[in-house]
Design a protein around this motif. Structure first.
Motif, PDB file in Angstrom:
ATOM      1  N   ALA A 290      73.528  45.383  13.252  1.00  0.00           N
ATOM      2  CA  ALA A 290      72.545  44.570  12.821  1.00  0.00           C
ATOM      3  C   ALA A 290      71.326  44.425  13.816  1.00  0.00           C
ATOM      4  CB  ALA A 290      73.048  42.936  12.590  1.00  0.00           C
ATOM      5  N   ILE A 291      70.152  44.336  13.227  1.00  0.00           N
ATOM      6  CA  ILE A 291      69.064  44.246  14.217  1.00  0.00           C
ATOM      7  C   ILE A 291      68.096  43.183  13.700  1.00  0.00           C
ATOM      8  CG2 ILE A 291      67.799  46.274  12.904  1.00  0.00           C
ATOM      9  CD1 ILE A 291      66.442  46.831  15.854  1.00  0.00           C
ATOM     10  N   ALA A 292      67.800  42.390  14.682  1.00  0.00           N
ATOM     11  CA  ALA A 292      66.858  41.062  14.474  1.00  0.00           C
ATOM     12  C   ALA A 292      65.550  41.206  14.924  1.00  0.00           C
ATOM     13  CB  ALA A 292      67.613  39.801  14.515  1.00  0.00           C
ATOM     14  N   TRP A 293      64.482  40.656  14.149  1.00  0.00           N
ATOM     15  CA  TRP A 293      63.329  40.617  14.826  1.00  0.00           C
ATOM     16  C   TRP A 293      62.747  38.984  14.827  1.00  0.00           C
ATOM     17  CZ3 TRP A 293      60.201  44.562  15.993  1.00  0.00           C
ATOM     18  CH2 TRP A 293      60.371  45.842  15.371  1.00  0.00           C
TER      19      TRP A 293
ATOM     20  N   ARG B 203      56.287  38.929   2.109  1.00  0.00           N
ATOM     21  CA  ARG B 203      55.114  39.796   2.842  1.00  0.00           C
ATOM     22  C   ARG B 203      55.811  40.701   3.926  1.00  0.00           C
ATOM     23  NH1 ARG B 203      52.236  36.725   6.113  1.00  0.00           N
ATOM     24  NH2 ARG B 203      53.983  35.243   6.526  1.00  0.00           N
ATOM     25  N   PHE B 204      56.898  40.530   4.278  1.00  0.00           N
ATOM     26  CA  PHE B 204      57.552  41.078   5.466  1.00  0.00           C
ATOM     27  C   PHE B 204      58.828  41.829   4.754  1.00  0.00           C
ATOM     28  CE2 PHE B 204      56.554  38.929   9.686  1.00  0.00           C
ATOM     29  CZ  PHE B 204      55.206  38.815   9.032  1.00  0.00           C
ATOM     30  N   THR B 205      59.043  43.131   5.106  1.00  0.00           N
ATOM     31  CA  THR B 205      60.247  43.906   4.867  1.00  0.00           C
ATOM     32  C   THR B 205      60.730  44.646   6.037  1.00  0.00           C
ATOM     33  OG1 THR B 205      58.855  45.786   4.076  1.00  0.00           O
ATOM     34  CG2 THR B 205      59.456  44.308   2.237  1.00  0.00           C
ATOM     35  N   THR B 206      61.920  44.872   5.903  1.00  0.00           N
ATOM     36  CA  THR B 206      62.722  45.731   6.966  1.00  0.00           C
ATOM     37  C   THR B 206      63.204  47.084   6.575  1.00  0.00           C
ATOM     38  OG1 THR B 206      64.719  44.626   6.591  1.00  0.00           O
ATOM     39  CG2 THR B 206      63.512  43.441   8.130  1.00  0.00           C
TER      40      THR B 206
ATOM     41  N   TYR C 220      62.122  49.287  11.569  1.00  0.00           N
ATOM     42  CA  TYR C 220      60.731  49.057  11.446  1.00  0.00           C
ATOM     43  C   TYR C 220      60.561  47.364  10.679  1.00  0.00           C
ATOM     44  CZ  TYR C 220      60.248  53.791  11.810  1.00  0.00           C
ATOM     45  OH  TYR C 220      60.403  55.039  12.296  1.00  0.00           O
ATOM     46  N   LEU C 221      59.592  46.749  10.997  1.00  0.00           N
ATOM     47  CA  LEU C 221      59.235  45.637  10.628  1.00  0.00           C
ATOM     48  C   LEU C 221      58.006  45.647   9.837  1.00  0.00           C
ATOM     49  CD1 LEU C 221      59.976  42.782   9.967  1.00  0.00           C
ATOM     50  CD2 LEU C 221      58.645  42.115  11.814  1.00  0.00           C
ATOM     51  N   GLN C 222      57.914  45.837   8.357  1.00  0.00           N
ATOM     52  CA  GLN C 222      56.609  46.116   7.841  1.00  0.00           C
ATOM     53  C   GLN C 222      56.052  44.628   7.536  1.00  0.00           C
ATOM     54  OE1 GLN C 222      54.813  48.835   6.988  1.00  0.00           O
ATOM     55  NE2 GLN C 222      53.124  47.443   6.328  1.00  0.00           N
ATOM     56  N   MET C 223      54.757  44.370   7.973  1.00  0.00           N
ATOM     57  CA  MET C 223      54.369  43.083   7.757  1.00  0.00           C
ATOM     58  C   MET C 223      53.001  43.288   6.952  1.00  0.00           C
ATOM     59  SD  MET C 223      54.825  41.524  11.684  1.00  0.00           S
ATOM     60  CE  MET C 223      53.746  42.475  12.340  1.00  0.00           C
ATOM     61  N   ASP C 224      52.858  42.752   5.894  1.00  0.00           N
ATOM     62  CA  ASP C 224      51.745  42.815   4.888  1.00  0.00           C
ATOM     63  C   ASP C 224      51.115  41.273   4.822  1.00  0.00           C
ATOM     64  OD1 ASP C 224      53.614  45.122   3.017  1.00  0.00           O
ATOM     65  OD2 ASP C 224      52.040  45.535   4.631  1.00  0.00           O
TER      66      ASP C 224
END
Length: 131
Positions: free
Chosen positions: A33-36, A67-70, A80-84
């Motif tokens: 598991a990876i967290a942001w 808005r955000f996806t991983t 990756y953390l996609q931030m829109d």
């Protein structure tokens, strides 16, 4: 030794997008598991997202839902953390973390505030949302 290196931060206008990367070394990220997390000046660090290992579920804090996806690329050992649709309140230093010391390292059970002593953090990348 577990190492994480983030990149992809920068200055963006409100409504813009950024994609953060977290490259892992010396362990197979796909099983963890990876967290942001993010921390704005004068504020406490907060959890933003956690993506379970082995294609486990993803948790998102309410303010970034929609808005955000991983995602992750196992071949590149990268998350990756996609931030829109970024907002000024999304500004801060973003850091990725894993917890190889947890018995449940593959789940988000340690997220957001139960990282063990063996938890590993990246160095962080700055995101600034401003016009």
């Amino acid at each position: 030794q577990v190492q994480l290196v983030e990149s992809g931060g920068g200055l963006v206008n409100p409504g813009g997008s950024l994609r953060l990367s977290c490259v892992a070394s010396d362990f197979p990220l796909e099983y963890y598991a990876i967290a942001w997390f993010r921390q704005a000046p004068g504020k406490e660090r907060e959890g933003v997202a956690c993506m379970g290992g082995n294609n486990g579920p993803t948790l998102l804090t309410d303010s970034v839902k929609g808005r955000f996806t991983t995602s992750r690329d196992s071949a590149k050992n990268t998350a990756y953390l996609q931030m829109d649709n970024l907002r000024p309140e999304d500004s801060g230093v973003y850091t990725c973390a894993v917890d190889p010391g947890s018995d449940y390292y593959y789940t988000c059970s340690w997220y957001p505030d139960s990282l063990s002593r063996e938890g590993s953090w990246g160095q962080g990348t700055q995101v600034t949302v401003s016009s």
